[in-house]
Write a protein that holds these residues in place. Structure first.
Motif, PDB file in Angstrom:
ATOM      1  N   ASN A 281     -56.504  26.077  48.077  1.00 41.18           N
ATOM      2  CA  ASN A 281     -57.855  26.688  48.414  1.00 41.18           C
ATOM      3  C   ASN A 281     -58.814  26.129  47.690  1.00 41.18           C
ATOM      4  O   ASN A 281     -60.222  26.409  47.945  1.00 41.18           O
TER       5      ASN A 281
ATOM      6  N   LYS B 252     -60.624  23.592  49.521  1.00 39.86           N
ATOM      7  CA  LYS B 252     -61.152  23.985  50.764  1.00 39.86           C
ATOM      8  C   LYS B 252     -62.624  24.636  50.125  1.00 39.86           C
ATOM      9  O   LYS B 252     -63.707  24.546  50.867  1.00 39.86           O
TER      10      LYS B 252
ATOM     11  N   GLN C  10     -66.407  23.432  51.216  1.00 46.19           N
ATOM     12  CA  GLN C  10     -67.283  24.659  51.828  1.00 46.19           C
ATOM     13  C   GLN C  10     -68.825  24.504  50.975  1.00 46.19           C
ATOM     14  O   GLN C  10     -69.817  24.880  51.432  1.00 46.19           O
TER      15      GLN C  10
END
Length: 157
Positions: free
Chosen positions: A5, A8, A12
């Motif tokens: 994550n 990710k 973002q």
């Protein structure tokens, strides 16, 4: 912790990183100005905060090095600069963790190498037990005196 994550999150946040920029001066010419800073805080875990801050810092440093042509864009292999960054960041995280928690930082293997391994997990277990021992010692020491737990803890070196 779900390490996948982190990438990710970086993806973002990429637009925000770009908007904030970084300060860059060449000679007397200002090439770029920084328009913001990040504050990362995990409400219950100094170690997770360090992992995320490390990822943010690596991303920004890579962008800066690419901007001044000291790093090839998209270079997949880990460089010597990467190794130095990892060690400096992990050593700093360990120092901060020792001040706050009494042990080296958890997840140091991930901060140093980008991977979790069995030895790192065993080391985290040992440090977690040591932290628990420190907390229990402080509770015993402060329950029988008028000393504030925070001031007692801050005096420990």
């Amino acid at each position: 912790m779900r390490y996948e994550n982190i990438s990710k999150l970086i993806t973002q946040m990429d637009r925000t990183f770009s908007k904030q920029g970084f300060y860059w001066i060449s000679g007397s010419t200002v090439m770029s100005q920084q328009k913001g800073v990040f504050r990362v805080n995990c409400i219950d875990c100094l170690d997770r905060t360090n992992v995320v801050e490390s990822a943010f810092a690596r991303h920004v440093l890579t962008t800066q090095l690419e901007a001044v042509a000291l790093l090839n864009e998209g270079g997949g292999a880990r460089s010597e600069a990467d190794s130095v960054f990892n060690d400096v960041w992990a050593n700093n995280g360990d120092a901060i963790s020792r001040a706050y928690a009494g042990t080296s930082a958890l997840k140091g293997d991930f901060t140093r190498t980008g991977k979790r391994d069995l030895l790192g997990m065993v080391n985290d277990g040992y440090n977690s037990l040591a932290r628990l021992d420190s907390v229990e010692f402080l509770m015993i020491m402060t329950s029988s005196s008028e000393t504030c737990p925070q001031s007692l803890y801050l005096d420990v070196q």
